[in-house]
Design an enzyme around this catalytic site. Structure first.
Site, mmCIF file in Angstrom:
data_model
loop_
_atom_site.group_PDB
_atom_site.id
_atom_site.type_symbol
_atom_site.label_atom_id
_atom_site.label_comp_id
_atom_site.label_asym_id
_atom_site.label_seq_id
_atom_site.Cartn_x
_atom_site.Cartn_y
_atom_site.Cartn_z
ATOM 1 N N ASP A 38 0.888 -1.055 -0.149
ATOM 2 C CA ASP A 38 -0.068 0.126 -0.004
ATOM 3 C C ASP A 38 0.919 1.231 -0.046
ATOM 4 O OD1 ASP A 38 -1.680 2.215 0.924
ATOM 5 O OD2 ASP A 38 -3.026 0.667 1.335
ATOM 6 N N ILE A 39 0.717 2.142 -0.903
ATOM 7 C CA ILE A 39 1.219 3.404 -0.851
ATOM 8 C C ILE A 39 1.152 4.511 0.233
ATOM 9 C CG2 ILE A 39 1.702 3.289 -3.296
ATOM 10 C CD1 ILE A 39 -0.227 5.580 -3.602
ATOM 11 N N HIS A 107 -10.521 -4.685 -2.800
ATOM 12 C CA HIS A 107 -9.369 -4.740 -2.157
ATOM 13 C C HIS A 107 -9.027 -5.346 -0.652
ATOM 14 C CE1 HIS A 107 -9.753 -0.664 -1.866
ATOM 15 N NE2 HIS A 107 -9.091 -0.385 -0.881
ATOM 16 N N LEU A 108 -8.447 -6.256 -0.448
ATOM 17 C CA LEU A 108 -8.076 -6.742 0.985
ATOM 18 C C LEU A 108 -7.184 -5.974 1.586
ATOM 19 C CD1 LEU A 108 -8.799 -8.907 3.221
ATOM 20 C CD2 LEU A 108 -7.137 -10.304 2.156
ATOM 21 N N HIS A 109 -7.051 -5.459 2.613
ATOM 22 C CA HIS A 109 -5.974 -4.802 3.343
ATOM 23 C C HIS A 109 -5.437 -5.835 4.354
ATOM 24 C CE1 HIS A 109 -6.589 -0.418 2.563
ATOM 25 N NE2 HIS A 109 -8.113 -0.890 2.432
#
Length: 154
Positions: A38-39, A107-109
């Site tokens: 993740d950015i 999206h899965l964190h």
């Protein structure tokens, strides 16, 4: 096999999943899923797992997607091990729900250690809240959702 749908509008996650973004650090990839950093990390390790085809968000899913959710979790956990995470009891995995999503692509964190999530951002990652649901809760919800009878585009 899931029906693969092309992205209806420009999407950064579709761009990453297709391999067109050379700047993103991909941890794992297969035909179905991509895992990358993740950015804007909320924890020392903050990864995202996305399908390689465009699915807008959790509300786009139904019971036939339970396997997809499970495979996203499997890839996320494997990627954590790839980057050196050994304490799998101190992780947090989950999905944001609309309107709390920043990119309209499922999206899965994947965060670790969960105990080190930034105090400034932890409100975004509280499990089983209106904004963030864990994979178990999502799978349970999906059991009761039937797939559409026909294509919603018609």
């Amino acid at each position: 096999m899931e029906r693969k749908v092309s992205c209806p509008k420009p999407c950064i996650f579709c761009f990453i999943a297709s391999g067109e973004d050379e700047m993103t650090k991909v941890i794992r990839k297969n035909e179905e899923l991509v895992c990358f950093w993740d950015i804007f990390p909320a924890a020392p390790i903050h990864l995202l797992v996305v399908p390689t085809w465009h699915i807008v968000n959790c509300l786009s899913l139904h019971r036939r997607h339970i396997g997809l959710v499970e495979r996203m979790v499997e890839m996320g956990k494997a990627a954590l091990q790839d980057v050196g995470v050994t304490d799998m009891n101190d992780i947090r995995l989950g999905f944001h729900q609309p309107p709390y999503i920043s990119v309209d692509h499922l999206h899965l964190h994947v965060l670790a250690p969960a105990s080190k999530i930034s105090s400034l951002l932890e409100y975004k990652f509280i499990p089983r809240t209106e904004s963030f649901i864990d994979e178990y809760c999502l799978r349970e919800c999906l059991k009761d959702i039937s797939p559409p009878d026909k294509c919603p585009c018609v």
